[in-house]
Every structure is written in C-alpha cells, then in structure tokens.
Design a protein around this motif. Structure first.
Motif, PDB file in Angstrom:
ATOM      1  N   GLY A  63      40.546  37.557  37.860  1.00 60.84           N
ATOM      2  CA  GLY A  63      40.385  37.993  39.240  1.00 60.84           C
ATOM      3  C   GLY A  63      39.204  37.275  39.856  1.00 60.84           C
ATOM      4  O   GLY A  63      39.132  36.057  39.855  1.00 60.84           O
ATOM      5  N   GLU A  64      38.204  38.027  40.321  1.00 59.90           N
ATOM      6  CA  GLU A  64      37.020  37.433  40.938  1.00 59.90           C
ATOM      7  C   GLU A  64      35.990  37.074  39.870  1.00 59.90           C
ATOM      8  O   GLU A  64      35.692  37.866  38.987  1.00 59.90           O
ATOM      9  N   VAL A  65      35.441  35.855  39.976  1.00 60.60           N
ATOM     10  CA  VAL A  65      34.408  35.389  39.043  1.00 60.60           C
ATOM     11  C   VAL A  65      33.196  34.959  39.861  1.00 60.60           C
ATOM     12  O   VAL A  65      33.307  34.111  40.738  1.00 60.60           O
ATOM     13  N   TRP A  81      24.239  34.702  34.007  1.00 64.79           N
ATOM     14  CA  TRP A  81      25.184  35.811  33.981  1.00 64.79           C
ATOM     15  C   TRP A  81      26.503  35.406  34.624  1.00 64.79           C
ATOM     16  O   TRP A  81      26.553  34.489  35.447  1.00 64.79           O
ATOM     17  N   ILE A  82      27.538  36.103  34.204  1.00 65.86           N
ATOM     18  CA  ILE A  82      28.877  35.939  34.766  1.00 65.86           C
ATOM     19  C   ILE A  82      29.409  37.344  35.050  1.00 65.86           C
ATOM     20  O   ILE A  82      29.367  38.217  34.178  1.00 65.86           O
ATOM     21  N   LYS A  83      29.889  37.560  36.263  1.00 67.68           N
ATOM     22  CA  LYS A  83      30.479  38.853  36.622  1.00 67.68           C
ATOM     23  C   LYS A  83      31.967  38.647  36.887  1.00 67.68           C
ATOM     24  O   LYS A  83      32.347  37.822  37.714  1.00 67.68           O
ATOM     25  N   LEU A  84      32.781  39.400  36.161  1.00 59.37           N
ATOM     26  CA  LEU A  84      34.226  39.367  36.316  1.00 59.37           C
ATOM     27  C   LEU A  84      34.658  40.679  36.962  1.00 59.37           C
ATOM     28  O   LEU A  84      34.244  41.748  36.509  1.00 59.37           O
ATOM     29  N   THR A  85      35.462  40.608  38.013  1.00 60.43           N
ATOM     30  CA  THR A  85      35.977  41.812  38.648  1.00 60.43           C
ATOM     31  C   THR A  85      37.489  41.736  38.649  1.00 60.43           C
ATOM     32  O   THR A  85      38.068  40.812  39.220  1.00 60.43           O
ATOM     33  N   TYR A  86      38.105  42.690  37.991  1.00 58.66           N
ATOM     34  CA  TYR A  86      39.562  42.741  37.878  1.00 58.66           C
ATOM     35  C   TYR A  86      40.071  43.969  38.600  1.00 58.66           C
ATOM     36  O   TYR A  86      39.586  45.073  38.372  1.00 58.66           O
ATOM     37  N   VAL A  87      41.032  43.780  39.478  1.00 55.34           N
ATOM     38  CA  VAL A  87      41.675  44.899  40.151  1.00 55.34           C
ATOM     39  C   VAL A  87      43.133  44.919  39.701  1.00 55.34           C
ATOM     40  O   VAL A  87      43.896  44.012  40.031  1.00 55.34           O
ATOM     41  N   GLY A  88      43.470  45.923  38.939  1.00 52.40           N
ATOM     42  CA  GLY A  88      44.829  46.054  38.410  1.00 52.40           C
ATOM     43  C   GLY A  88      45.679  46.973  39.256  1.00 52.40           C
ATOM     44  O   GLY A  88      45.359  47.256  40.412  1.00 52.40           O
TER      45      GLY A  88
END
Length: 167
Positions: free
Chosen positions: A144-146, A156-163
């Motif tokens: 999703g969003e990286v 840092w790395i932020k991953l945002t997943y919307v299922g």
C-alpha cells in the motif's frame, strides 16, 4: 539482549509511556458521558523491539501476520504483508547483523472495520539504500503506502495497508 514487546489499547493506554512510543497519540480521543469524560484509544498498538540481526526477522513477520488476521484479510493478503515487512526489515539491516543495535517495529491496528494496519520499522542505519531495486519494488507492490525517512534513532520505513475490513 532482551526483546521488548508492549501493547496498548483503551484498557491499557495508561501503561504506555508516550515518550517511548513509536506513534503519535493521534488515535486517542475524549468521550464525554454527562459530567464524566474518559480518554479512549481508537486504535491498538504493539511495539516490538528485537536485536538488529536477520535471525530475529521471523518474530516481526509473525507479529505482522498475527495482527493482520484481526483485519479479516485473506491468507494471500496476510502473506503479502509478511513479505513486505521482511523486505523493509532487510533494507534497514542491509542483510547483516548490527551487534548491540535494535530493530523496532511499531504496529498500529486501526479501529474495528477500518481494515487499516500501519507498521513503522526503525533500524540502525543512518540512511536508507537508494529507492530502486527488487526490495523497493516489492514494498511498493505489496504494502500500500510506503513512506521513508531518517530520525534520531536511525532510518525508518512506514508501511500503511488498508484492506477489506469488515466489508
């Protein structure tokens, strides 16, 4: 080295130390009940800190899968998230051990029905490798969003997943 795991939700938010949390307190709100008001958390958080060694990535992948199951995702979606988290961690470690350093994964599970899982992973590197290559392609395709950056505690790395959530 000690592995640290902390959890937070509406029932345990009083135990969290905001200065040590990987998350801002954006998920906290106030509910007024007549003359009484209470602070509640609309999201659950889990912070996991492990030695900065590829041998410990299985713990972070397993935590990712466990938390993703709360979002009612398919097995394929859960596996995609596990792979994305593994690639993010590998980028932050550059495939090698960093003795005496830690790898931190902060998970924020959205409110029921939202289908949202955000994962903030912080590693010992002072900067990330270039944004090209296989690992970056996997992250962009599966997570999703990286969003990436560098802070006082490392890259840092932020991953945002919307299922699907509760659809």
């Amino acid at each position: 080295m000690v592995t640290l795991v902390s959890f937070g939700n509406g029932r345990t938010a009083h135990r969290n130390n905001p200065a040590r949390s990987a998350w801002s307190w954006k998920g906290v709100g106030t509910i007024s009940l007549g003359s009484r008001s209470e602070t509640v958390r609309s999201t659950d958080t889990v912070d996991l800190r492990v030695p900065a060694d590829p041998a410990y990535l299985a713990m972070i992948r397993t935590a990712t899968a466990g938390l993703a199951t709360r979002l009612d995702l398919t097995l394929d979606e859960i596996e995609d998230l596990r792979i994305a988290v593994d690639e993010a961690c590998s980028l932050l470690l550059r495939g090698r051990s960093h003795p005496g350093e830690v790898l931190t994964a902060g998970f924020e599970v959205g409110p029921p029905g939202s289908g949202t899982l955000s994962i903030l992973i912080t590693g010992p590197l002072s900067r990330l490798p270039e944004g090209q290559g296989y690992a970056w392609s996997v992250l962009r395709a599966l997570a999703g969003e990286v969003v990436t950056g560098v802070g006082e505690h490392g890259a840092w790395i932020k991953l945002t997943y919307v299922g699907r959530g509760d659809q």
